[in-house]
Scaffold this active site. Structure first.
Site: not given
Length: 148
Positions: A31, A63-64, A66, A70, A87-90
């Site tokens: 990304h 991905p989630g 830490m 994910s 590429h993630g939840a924001g």
């Protein structure tokens, strides 16, 4: 790069655990990049920041942070989105905001409670990437993918 990492992981597992290793269904998902692509019969530069290209039927990873899960997803090939997936939840906090809001100790305690080992020597910046910095991926994913 993916092939090199797989070779190193395979070598270590086979050497130290005595197990035979093979990889299948690899997901090479990067990304934050720009690429020349053809969309709507035109060559255009597509800049994906916090996003990744995933064409119909391809696998990608959302991905989630830490200490959170994910997700492996399959692309729908949506031309209106230029075949792009998040590429993630924001984020819920900026990097600076997160470091002001959460202490390193809070983050490390949270990770320990979740059974996560933080393999990092310098820990003064862990709050900026802690799971509290991001939206809850377990609430975001069902909205994106109509999961109940």
């Amino acid at each position: 790069m993916l092939d090199k990492v797989c070779d190193v992981v395979k070598g270590h597992i086979e050497r130290y655990a005595g197990l035979s290793v093979s990889f299948s269904d690899q997901i090479n998902c990067h990304h934050n990049y720009a690429a020349l692509e053809n969309h709507y019969d035109a060559n255009v530069w597509v800049h994906r920041k916090g996003a990744t290209k995933v064409r119909q039927g391809e696998l990608a990873v959302i991905p989630g942070a830490m200490g959170s899960y994910s997700y492996v997803v399959e692309g729908k090939g949506n031309p209106e989105a230029f075949c792009t997936s998040s590429h993630g939840a924001g984020k819920s906090y900026s990097r600076i905001g997160a470091m002001q809001m959460f202490t390193t100790e809070q983050v490390i305690v949270d990770l320990k409670e979740k059974g996560v080992i933080l393999g990092k020597r310098k820990k003064n910046d862990v709050a900026e990437e802690c799971r509290f910095t991001y939206k809850d991926i377990d609430k975001v994913i069902p909205k994106l993918f109509h999961i109940q």
